[in-house]
Each structure stands twice: as C-alpha cells, then as structure tokens.
Design an enzyme around this catalytic site. Structure first.
Site, mmCIF file in Angstrom:
data_model
loop_
_atom_site.group_PDB
_atom_site.id
_atom_site.type_symbol
_atom_site.label_atom_id
_atom_site.label_comp_id
_atom_site.label_asym_id
_atom_site.label_seq_id
_atom_site.Cartn_x
_atom_site.Cartn_y
_atom_site.Cartn_z
ATOM 1 N N GLU A 132 -5.860 -2.372 11.795
ATOM 2 C CA GLU A 132 -6.932 -2.075 12.738
ATOM 3 C C GLU A 132 -7.262 -3.328 13.551
ATOM 4 O O GLU A 132 -6.904 -4.443 13.164
ATOM 5 C CB GLU A 132 -8.167 -1.583 11.982
ATOM 6 C CG GLU A 132 -7.922 -0.293 11.220
ATOM 7 C CD GLU A 132 -9.032 0.070 10.262
ATOM 8 O OE1 GLU A 132 -9.062 1.227 9.809
ATOM 9 O OE2 GLU A 132 -9.878 -0.811 9.951
ATOM 10 N N ARG A 339 -10.774 7.729 -0.554
ATOM 11 C CA ARG A 339 -10.714 6.504 0.243
ATOM 12 C C ARG A 339 -11.704 5.439 -0.218
ATOM 13 O O ARG A 339 -11.761 4.354 0.357
ATOM 14 C CB ARG A 339 -10.934 6.847 1.720
ATOM 15 C CG ARG A 339 -9.708 7.467 2.375
ATOM 16 C CD ARG A 339 -9.983 7.935 3.797
ATOM 17 N NE ARG A 339 -8.750 8.143 4.538
ATOM 18 C CZ ARG A 339 -7.977 9.213 4.429
ATOM 19 N NH1 ARG A 339 -8.296 10.170 3.585
ATOM 20 N NH2 ARG A 339 -6.864 9.321 5.143
ATOM 21 N N ARG A 360 -5.777 -0.480 -0.212
ATOM 22 C CA ARG A 360 -6.723 -0.409 0.890
ATOM 23 C C ARG A 360 -7.559 -1.673 1.082
ATOM 24 O O ARG A 360 -8.314 -1.794 2.044
ATOM 25 C CB ARG A 360 -7.658 0.792 0.682
ATOM 26 C CG ARG A 360 -6.915 2.108 0.731
ATOM 27 C CD ARG A 360 -7.831 3.294 0.440
ATOM 28 N NE ARG A 360 -8.905 3.438 1.402
ATOM 29 C CZ ARG A 360 -8.779 3.997 2.606
ATOM 30 N NH1 ARG A 360 -7.600 4.459 3.009
ATOM 31 N NH2 ARG A 360 -9.812 4.109 3.411
#
Length: 470
Positions: A132, A339, A360
């Site tokens: 990102e 998540r 993650r």
C-alpha cells in the site's frame, strides 16, 4: 537473457547509456550511469567499481572499493529517462577476493533461495506483497534543533472539505471510508492505471489496482506472486515506477507506514508459499485446506515474529501503525479469512495452487530482499522443527474480553523492542549462512544509532501540546 542477448537487446532499443542499480542496506535503490560503449560481454564478470564507504551501513573508508557486477537476467529499458537507458541490477562483489558481499541484500536473497533447495523441503518460494502507499499533493517537513514540523496536503483529504478551491467540488473520502468508491470520489484512477500499465510494460505482472481505506489518496497495486529473488527485484522497480509516475502528475508517493494521524496506516500483507517439483507444498487436508507443512510454517513465523519485525517493519514509524486495538494485526495468531490475525489463510480459491500464508504484519518501508528472506527462513525453521502454531483464532480479536486477549502474544511495540528481539532470536536466520552475524549486528547497530536514538532524543511536537504549561 545472456550477456550477448543483453547487448543485442540494448542495440535493438537504441540504448545510449547503461544505468547500474543496486540496493543499499536500509532499502533504497542506488544507481550510476556509464556510456553504452563501456558495457561489454566481459562486464558481466568484471563489474564496475564504486565507493562502498558512501553507501549506508557498508564499507569503512579504508576499504571502500567495491564492484557492482550486472546480472544479465535483469535487463530492462528505463521508462522515464529522456535518453534511451538500459537498466541492469547488479550484485556487489569484493574487488580483491571476488567474493559476494555479505551485506548486499540481493545476495542474502540469493542465499535464502539456495538454502531452501539445500533443505530438500522445496525448490522455490513464491512471494506476493500487497504494498500500500499514499499519493499526496504536497509534503513539507523539518527537524531542527529549535523546531520540528510536518505538513501534508491532498486534494482528497477530508480536512479540505471546507477549503476555498474555486470551486471546491467535494467528494473527499471520509476517514477510513476510501475502500473503494468510484470517481469522482476516487481522484487517482487514471494515475494508478498508468502505474499499472508501466509495470506491465516492464514485464511485471499486476493483478489489480484500487483506492485503499484512508482518506487523502491511499492506494494499493498488487503484483502477481513470483519467486523470492525475482519479487525482490520487482519490488524495487515497483516503488521506482509509482514514485516517478506520480512525479509526472506533480504529486508524490510515499511508502511510509503511518503518515496520517487518526486514519489507516500503510501495510504490505505478504503472501508466501513453498513449492517442490512443481507442486504446492502448502495445500492439504488440514485446517482451511492447508498442509501440515503449512501449519508448521505458520508456527515458525509466529515463534519468530517479534524478531522478524525488526526486518519486516524496520522503521520507528512502523510502530505508529502496529498499535494494539487499532487496524493493524499485532496479535500473533492465525485464522482463515480473519483479517484481525497476524497470519491469515486466504480462502478466495479452492485450487491447491492458491494455498498460501498471508503474513499481515509487514509494511512497505522494508527492504524486500531482506524481508522475504527472513520470512522464508522463519517458515523453514517451523517446518524443520515441527513448530505447532496452536489452535486458530476464528473470531474478531479486537472484540475479545481483556482476560482472553491478554493470553495472545503481541508484536513489538517499537523498533527498539523489535531490535532487542532480533538480538535474542536470530539463529534461524544464520542457517546456511543466509544472514551472517555481521549482517545482523550491523543492522541492529545502524538502526539503533541512526533511527531509534535519533527519534528518542528529539522532543515531539505533541509533547508541547501536552506539557508546555507544566
């Protein structure tokens, strides 16, 4: 390509100069340029000299001479330079011993791939990072003895909803609501598509591009998974392309993990899998359709995660994102689909080829060569030592009662904590001489002296808000 094919490729594309590139220790691409006449078939063995003492974390001044030896398989034409330019990524070599340089991040990635094969566990490790980033209109900052500030601006920033823009047309994503409305709310569709197409023109496979959660231009472009070293090369091209396309639009891209207060930070969810003889090692009949080897690999990442963070989340700013109770996955657990876990097993596809681990916690401030290598070494340690990851956590971790949450270990709360964990837990990285003790010691020393201490010693602007009237 072979050296001969590179020379033919350069001639076909009208290259007039050669740009030689390599990664420094912290993770910034470096380069210098030579005339095309200087590149010969022998250059791919002889290399080109440069001053290693001027590269962060590398050579002392009394032993500064180094060589960058171009890798013929990396040849590409630069998409931005006005003069047709052949780009070659190089490996760093000692000019006297002709040995590969242990602090060259790309060499560490090469050794990680070689170690995987030597174990017999697998023959290729695939990585797919979801890096990102933010696209900003303007960034100003200073850090002096008597003052410090930063100021960010974006046409998309919700803080500009009341600004005179002659006219202000609105459509600015509210905090945490940027995922992912169509234009005119999304202002950067065409720019991201140009980034995507430029990457594809360079031979880099892209799966998608989209706006991300935060206001002010947060975005994501996902590359298709590739073998470790190849993905390390692609990640540096990725950052280079995105920054330069944005520059064409008079905008700037940053991979800083937490540039905005009170909105989502920037992560790099990293998908990893190991294959052997063309078959996916992580597909099986265990939890969420994975194999026992995949569960052991998860156990390895969870066991070593606090040390891994010193490499996968290597900035003081990384820990502005990794804060318990907010959006980042700091709790060291695994799950399918969930998540809020540090490790997720994606369930998009039932195909065995799609079975993988999604770690993650990492962010895109990392040096990809080092981060992917460290993650692989943790997975291999888990498989080799049959490390049990425990039971999965298939519920919202952030909604757990305090007494249950207290039983779940957490990622480090600061870079200083992560470096301390790395100092205590690094044997898994030393296997196969992938990370040498010198590399780990220098990493800890460099990060402590140049980043941790530099931030600790400076007053924070918010401290004046809190304490000046004491």
């Amino acid at each position: 390509m072979t050296p001969k094919e590179v020379l033919e490729f350069a001639q076909k594309n009208g290259a007039k100069v050669v740009d030689l590139r390599f990664m420094d220790f912290p993770g910034v691409w470096q380069h210098f340029t030579v005339p095309m006449s200087e590149l010969e078939a022998s250059s791919f063995e002889d290399g080109f000299g440069f001053d290693g003492s001027s590269i962060r974390g590398w050579q002392p001044i009394h032993a500064s001479d180094m060589l960058v030896v171009p890798d013929a398989t990396t040849a590409k034409m630069d998409p931005f330079f006005e003069v047709p330019t052949l780009v070659l990524i190089g490996n760093i070599v000692d000019p006297i011993t002709r040995e590969s340089y242990t602090r060259d991040p790309r060499y560490i990635a090469q050794k990680a791939e070689a170690y995987l094969k030597s174990t017999g566990i697998g023959d290729v490790a695939f990585f797919g990072p979801e890096a990102e980033f933010f696209i900003f209109d303007d960034i100003r900052f200073a850090s002096e003895n008597n003052h410090a500030f930063y100021a960010i601006d974006s046409v998309e920033g919700i803080w500009n909803s009341g600004r005179e823009e002659c006219p202000n047309l609105g459509y600015k994503p509210r905090h945490k609501e940027g995922y992912f409305p169509v234009p005119p709310m999304d202002k950067f569709q065409d720019m991201r598509t140009e980034m995507l197409l430029t990457l594809e023109d360079l031979g880099i496979d892209v799966e998608c591009q989209h706006h991300e959660v935060a206001t002010a231009g947060q975005a994501e472009i996902d590359m298709r998974f590739k073998p470790l070293l190849e993905m390390g090369d692609q990640l540096v091209w990725f950052k280079y392309v995105l920054k330069n396309v944005a520059h064409k639009y008079d905008r700037t891209v940053t991979f800083m993990p937490k540039p905005l207060y009170n909105d989502n930070g920037t992560g790099m969810h990293t998908h990893g899998s190991i294959w052997k003889d063309g078959k996916p090692l992580f597909a099986g009949d265990k939890y969420a359709g994975v194999s026992q080897e995949a569960l052991y690999a998860i156990g390895g990442i969870l066991k070593h995660c606090r040390a891994l963070c010193a490499i996968t989340n290597p900035t003081t700013n990384s820990y502005k994102r990794l804060v318990p109770g907010f959006e980042a996955p700091v709790n060291l657990a695994y799950s399918s689909r969930n998540r809020s876990a540090a490790i997720r097993i994606p369930m998009y596809s039932a195909s065995p080829k799609a079975k993988r681990i999604e770690f993650r916690t990492p962010d895109p401030s990392c040096n990809g060569y080092l981060a992917f290598s460290a993650i692989l070494m943790a997975m291999l340690d888990g498989i080799e030592n049959k490390i049990d990851p425990g039971e999965p956590l298939d519920k919202d971790i952030y909604g757990l009662p305090p007494e249950e949450l207290a039983e779940i270990p957490s990622a480090p709360g600061s870079l200083e904590e992560a470096l301390a964990a790395l100092a205590e837990d690094n044997e898994f990285l030393l296997k196969g001489d992938v990370f040498t003790q010198d590399v780990i010691d220098m990493w800890i020393k460099y990060k402590t002296n140049n980043e941790v201490n530099a931030v600790k010693l400076r007053p924070h602007p918010h401290e004046f808000f809190l304490y000046f009237d004491i």
